[in-house]
Design a protein around this motif. Structure first.
Motif, PDB file in Angstrom:
ATOM      1  N   UNK A  20       1.187  -1.045   0.121  1.00  0.00           N
ATOM      2  CA  UNK A  20      -0.080   0.147  -0.149  1.00  0.00           C
ATOM      3  C   UNK A  20       0.889   1.123   0.230  1.00  0.00           C
ATOM      4  N   UNK A  21       0.450   2.226   0.170  1.00  0.00           N
ATOM      5  CA  UNK A  21       1.537   3.585  -0.233  1.00  0.00           C
ATOM      6  C   UNK A  21       1.576   3.873   1.321  1.00  0.00           C
ATOM      7  N   UNK A  22       0.550   3.382   2.389  1.00  0.00           N
ATOM      8  CA  UNK A  22       0.778   3.766   3.718  1.00  0.00           C
ATOM      9  C   UNK A  22       2.700   2.492   3.514  1.00  0.00           C
ATOM     10  N   UNK A  23       3.134   1.431   3.584  1.00  0.00           N
ATOM     11  CA  UNK A  23       3.697   0.995   3.771  1.00  0.00           C
ATOM     12  C   UNK A  23       4.921   1.692   3.319  1.00  0.00           C
ATOM     13  N   UNK A  24       4.523   1.487   1.489  1.00  0.00           N
ATOM     14  CA  UNK A  24       5.436   2.743   1.028  1.00  0.00           C
ATOM     15  C   UNK A  24       6.704   3.836   1.068  1.00  0.00           C
ATOM     16  N   UNK A  25       5.435   4.064   1.767  1.00  0.00           N
ATOM     17  CA  UNK A  25       6.004   5.299   2.228  1.00  0.00           C
ATOM     18  C   UNK A  25       7.061   4.977   3.792  1.00  0.00           C
ATOM     19  N   UNK A  26       6.420   4.421   4.486  1.00  0.00           N
ATOM     20  CA  UNK A  26       7.379   3.583   5.845  1.00  0.00           C
ATOM     21  C   UNK A  26       8.286   2.810   4.919  1.00  0.00           C
ATOM     22  N   UNK A  27       8.774   2.308   3.936  1.00  0.00           N
ATOM     23  CA  UNK A  27      10.149   1.938   3.888  1.00  0.00           C
ATOM     24  C   UNK A  27      10.941   3.088   3.293  1.00  0.00           C
ATOM     25  N   UNK A  28      10.759   3.968   2.737  1.00  0.00           N
ATOM     26  CA  UNK A  28      11.181   5.125   1.993  1.00  0.00           C
ATOM     27  C   UNK A  28      11.755   5.427   2.988  1.00  0.00           C
ATOM     28  N   UNK A  29      10.910   6.120   4.077  1.00  0.00           N
ATOM     29  CA  UNK A  29      11.582   6.784   4.976  1.00  0.00           C
ATOM     30  C   UNK A  29      12.344   5.822   6.127  1.00  0.00           C
ATOM     31  N   UNK A  30      11.824   4.264   6.401  1.00  0.00           N
ATOM     32  CA  UNK A  30      13.142   3.810   6.948  1.00  0.00           C
ATOM     33  C   UNK A  30      14.332   3.690   6.502  1.00  0.00           C
ATOM     34  N   UNK A  31      14.671   3.383   4.736  1.00  0.00           N
ATOM     35  CA  UNK A  31      15.722   2.652   4.650  1.00  0.00           C
ATOM     36  C   UNK A  31      16.378   3.926   3.152  1.00  0.00           C
ATOM     37  N   UNK A  32      16.031   4.387   3.042  1.00  0.00           N
ATOM     38  CA  UNK A  32      16.002   6.022   1.936  1.00  0.00           C
ATOM     39  C   UNK A  32      16.785   6.725   2.355  1.00  0.00           C
ATOM     40  N   UNK A  33      17.599   7.530   2.209  1.00  0.00           N
ATOM     41  CA  UNK A  33      18.459   8.714   2.485  1.00  0.00           C
ATOM     42  C   UNK A  33      18.833   9.839   1.410  1.00  0.00           C
ATOM     43  N   UNK A  34      17.875  10.696   1.138  1.00  0.00           N
ATOM     44  CA  UNK A  34      18.864  11.629  -0.024  1.00  0.00           C
ATOM     45  C   UNK A  34      17.625  10.849  -0.951  1.00  0.00           C
ATOM     46  N   UNK A  35      16.639  10.487  -1.313  1.00  0.00           N
ATOM     47  CA  UNK A  35      16.128  10.195  -2.071  1.00  0.00           C
ATOM     48  C   UNK A  35      16.756   8.938  -2.899  1.00  0.00           C
ATOM     49  N   UNK A  36      17.398   8.124  -2.504  1.00  0.00           N
ATOM     50  CA  UNK A  36      18.162   7.096  -3.021  1.00  0.00           C
ATOM     51  C   UNK A  36      18.324   5.794  -2.562  1.00  0.00           C
ATOM     52  N   UNK A  37      18.214   4.607  -2.981  1.00  0.00           N
ATOM     53  CA  UNK A  37      17.807   3.267  -2.098  1.00  0.00           C
ATOM     54  C   UNK A  37      18.890   2.298  -2.443  1.00  0.00           C
ATOM     55  N   UNK A  38      20.092   2.338  -1.874  1.00  0.00           N
ATOM     56  CA  UNK A  38      21.163   1.378  -1.824  1.00  0.00           C
ATOM     57  C   UNK A  38      21.002  -0.145  -1.833  1.00  0.00           C
ATOM     58  N   UNK A  39      20.825  -0.766  -3.089  1.00  0.00           N
ATOM     59  CA  UNK A  39      21.175  -1.918  -2.690  1.00  0.00           C
ATOM     60  C   UNK A  39      21.129  -3.108  -1.703  1.00  0.00           C
ATOM     61  N   UNK A  40      21.998  -2.454  -0.704  1.00  0.00           N
ATOM     62  CA  UNK A  40      21.166  -3.568   0.625  1.00  0.00           C
ATOM     63  C   UNK A  40      20.068  -3.151   0.970  1.00  0.00           C
ATOM     64  N   UNK A  41      20.357  -1.611   1.277  1.00  0.00           N
ATOM     65  CA  UNK A  41      19.222  -1.245   2.019  1.00  0.00           C
ATOM     66  C   UNK A  41      17.931  -1.613   1.285  1.00  0.00           C
ATOM     67  N   UNK A  42      17.309  -2.126  -0.374  1.00  0.00           N
ATOM     68  CA  UNK A  42      16.753  -2.375  -0.732  1.00  0.00           C
ATOM     69  C   UNK A  42      16.617  -4.468  -0.306  1.00  0.00           C
ATOM     70  N   UNK A  43      17.594  -5.115  -0.466  1.00  0.00           N
ATOM     71  CA  UNK A  43      17.179  -6.267   0.015  1.00  0.00           C
ATOM     72  C   UNK A  43      16.652  -6.137   1.842  1.00  0.00           C
ATOM     73  N   UNK A  44      17.215  -5.101   2.689  1.00  0.00           N
ATOM     74  CA  UNK A  44      17.517  -5.160   3.846  1.00  0.00           C
ATOM     75  C   UNK A  44      15.363  -4.690   4.221  1.00  0.00           C
ATOM     76  N   UNK A  45      14.900  -4.061   2.567  1.00  0.00           N
ATOM     77  CA  UNK A  45      13.491  -3.574   2.415  1.00  0.00           C
ATOM     78  C   UNK A  45      12.549  -5.155   2.926  1.00  0.00           C
ATOM     79  N   UNK A  46      12.557  -5.785   1.678  1.00  0.00           N
ATOM     80  CA  UNK A  46      12.306  -6.589   1.103  1.00  0.00           C
ATOM     81  C   UNK A  46      13.062  -7.838   2.776  1.00  0.00           C
ATOM     82  N   UNK A  47      12.923  -7.941   2.942  1.00  0.00           N
ATOM     83  CA  UNK A  47      13.333  -9.015   4.112  1.00  0.00           C
ATOM     84  C   UNK A  47      12.746  -8.336   4.998  1.00  0.00           C
ATOM     85  N   UNK A  48      12.564  -7.103   5.628  1.00  0.00           N
ATOM     86  CA  UNK A  48      11.676  -6.980   6.324  1.00  0.00           C
ATOM     87  C   UNK A  48      10.560  -7.377   6.244  1.00  0.00           C
TER      88      UNK A  48
END
Length: 74
Positions: A20-48
């Motif tokens: 959902x949009x709410x979950x997507x927003x939470x993932x961005x706030x938790x794992x992204x920095x300056x509109x960039x998501x590293x590969x490591x953080x992407x994997x961590x988001x998938x695990x979460x």
């Protein structure tokens, strides 16, 4: 390797996840920095996401009428 947060929904879709949009927003706030998501953080988001989904289904089987939605479980 890094990804733009604007492509996160498409990346999750390719991995077989819809959120959902709410979950997507939470993932961005938790794992992204300056509109960039590293590969490591992407994997961590998938695990979460996977662990949250698994936890929700375990609760659902324990409680026949689980009052929580998947978003509230995170």
């Amino acid at each position: 390797m890094a990804f733009s947060i604007y492509h996160l929904r498409a990346l999750l879709w390719e991995a077989g996840c819809t959120v959902s949009n709410k979950v997507l927003e939470c993932l961005v706030l938790r794992f992204a920095k300056n509109t960039i998501l590293t590969a490591e953080n992407y994997i961590m988001a998938l695990v979460r996401l996977h662990l949250s989904h698994e936890r929700f289904h375990n609760l659902d089987t324990k409680m026949k009428s689980n009052p929580l939605s998947l978003e509230e479980n995170e």
